[in-house]
Design a protein around this motif. Structure first.
Motif, PDB file in Angstrom:
ATOM      1  N   ILE A 144      -6.938  -1.827  -9.153  1.00 27.89           N
ATOM      2  CA  ILE A 144      -7.260  -2.751  -8.055  1.00 27.89           C
ATOM      3  C   ILE A 144      -8.662  -3.068  -8.483  1.00 27.89           C
ATOM      4  O   ILE A 144      -8.974  -4.430  -8.442  1.00 27.89           O
ATOM      5  CB  ILE A 144      -7.161  -1.597  -6.775  1.00 27.89           C
ATOM      6  N   ILE A 204       1.608   6.827  -4.235  1.00 32.58           N
ATOM      7  CA  ILE A 204       0.600   5.877  -5.175  1.00 32.58           C
ATOM      8  C   ILE A 204      -0.644   6.801  -5.432  1.00 32.58           C
ATOM      9  O   ILE A 204      -1.275   6.636  -6.390  1.00 32.58           O
ATOM     10  CB  ILE A 204       0.288   4.909  -4.191  1.00 32.58           C
ATOM     11  N   ILE A 223      -4.374   2.385  -0.359  1.00 37.82           N
ATOM     12  CA  ILE A 223      -5.126   1.070  -1.115  1.00 37.82           C
ATOM     13  C   ILE A 223      -6.393   0.495  -0.059  1.00 37.82           C
ATOM     14  O   ILE A 223      -7.063   0.168  -0.813  1.00 37.82           O
ATOM     15  CB  ILE A 223      -3.851  -0.002  -0.869  1.00 37.82           C
ATOM     16  N   ILE A 248      -4.599   4.017 -10.048  1.00 36.59           N
ATOM     17  CA  ILE A 248      -4.204   2.934  -9.092  1.00 36.59           C
ATOM     18  C   ILE A 248      -5.733   2.238  -8.857  1.00 36.59           C
ATOM     19  O   ILE A 248      -6.010   1.241  -9.008  1.00 36.59           O
ATOM     20  CB  ILE A 248      -3.566   3.307  -8.007  1.00 36.59           C
ATOM     21  N   ILE A 297       3.710  -3.423  -1.877  1.00 32.17           N
ATOM     22  CA  ILE A 297       3.793  -1.841  -1.982  1.00 32.17           C
ATOM     23  C   ILE A 297       5.404  -1.473  -2.502  1.00 32.17           C
ATOM     24  O   ILE A 297       6.144  -1.830  -1.688  1.00 32.17           O
ATOM     25  CB  ILE A 297       3.328  -1.072  -0.974  1.00 32.17           C
ATOM     26  N   SER A 346      -0.568   2.308   2.277  1.00 29.58           N
ATOM     27  CA  SER A 346      -1.303   0.975   2.709  1.00 29.58           C
ATOM     28  C   SER A 346      -2.878   1.616   3.051  1.00 29.58           C
ATOM     29  O   SER A 346      -3.813   1.007   2.724  1.00 29.58           O
ATOM     30  CB  SER A 346      -0.877   0.580   4.224  1.00 29.58           C
ATOM     31  N   ILE A 363       2.602  -2.827  -6.502  1.00 32.17           N
ATOM     32  CA  ILE A 363       1.925  -1.728  -6.644  1.00 32.17           C
ATOM     33  C   ILE A 363       2.420  -0.254  -6.122  1.00 32.17           C
ATOM     34  O   ILE A 363       2.860  -0.389  -5.116  1.00 32.17           O
ATOM     35  CB  ILE A 363       0.298  -1.796  -6.067  1.00 32.17           C
TER      36      ILE A 363
END
Length: 187
Positions: free
Chosen positions: A146, A135, A180, A142, A160, A177, A110
């Protein structure tokens, strides 16, 4: 090598597709033959073959990857489901891409990527360049990816990939991180 360290996986990359015209079915048969050999070599070592949905490869998109995968059991072969690469090739709606490959998704890459306008050619058509991006600034949204993975109950490792220029790796990983994590917490 992979067996000695207990990896359980060996990545094998399909060939790139030709830049000019070619016969798809013939090339697919050739790729399947190559992967049959790879699977046979990996079995005695209890290794699964994985391939990435990578730009320029014969399996750049979900449907193309499935055409190769369906000649094998998901126990023998899997896919590195690379979401950032779908900015280049193979872009589909998240739920369709996941439905196509769900049984074969072994793990996920990702990351973010942008397509930027770099000017115009002599005929007035916009020329585009693709660049890695944080990201949170990806052309692909994104959070939808997810969410679709969670809804489809795809439970595999997510790695990642953030190749943003001019930023230390540890900072890129920390920022990605956190982003996400926020998405998962909002579901």
């Amino acid at each position: 090598g992979a067996a000695a360290v207990g990896a359980g996986r060996v990545r094998v990359s399909p060939r790139v597709y030709p830049k000019g015209p070619f016969h798809y079915e013939t090339r697919l048969e050739e790729e399947i033959e190559c992967f049959v050999k790879a699977v046979e070599l990996a079995k005695p070592y209890e290794q699964k073959i994985v391939m990435e949905t990578h730009v320029g490869s014969f399996v750049s998109g979900p449907g193309l990857a499935l055409n190769l995968c369906k000649a094998f059991s998901p126990d023998e072969i899997g896919v590195i489901f690379d979401i950032a690469n779908f900015n280049f090739e193979g872009a589909l709606q998240p739920n369709l891409a996941i439905a196509v490959l769900k049984d074969y998704i072994d793990h996920i890459h990702i990351g973010g990527m942008q397509i930027n306008n770099t000017g115009y050619d002599a005929n007035g058509f916009a020329k585009r360049q693709r660049e890695m991006a944080p990201i949170t600034e990806s052309n692909l949204y994104i959070p939808d990816w997810i969410k679709a993975l969670v809804e489809a109950e795809v439970k595999v490792p997510m790695l990642i990939e953030d190749y943003t220029l001019n930023k230390p790796g540890a900072l890129r990983l920390r920022e990605a991180s956190k982003a996400i994590r926020r998405v998962f917490e909002s579901l």
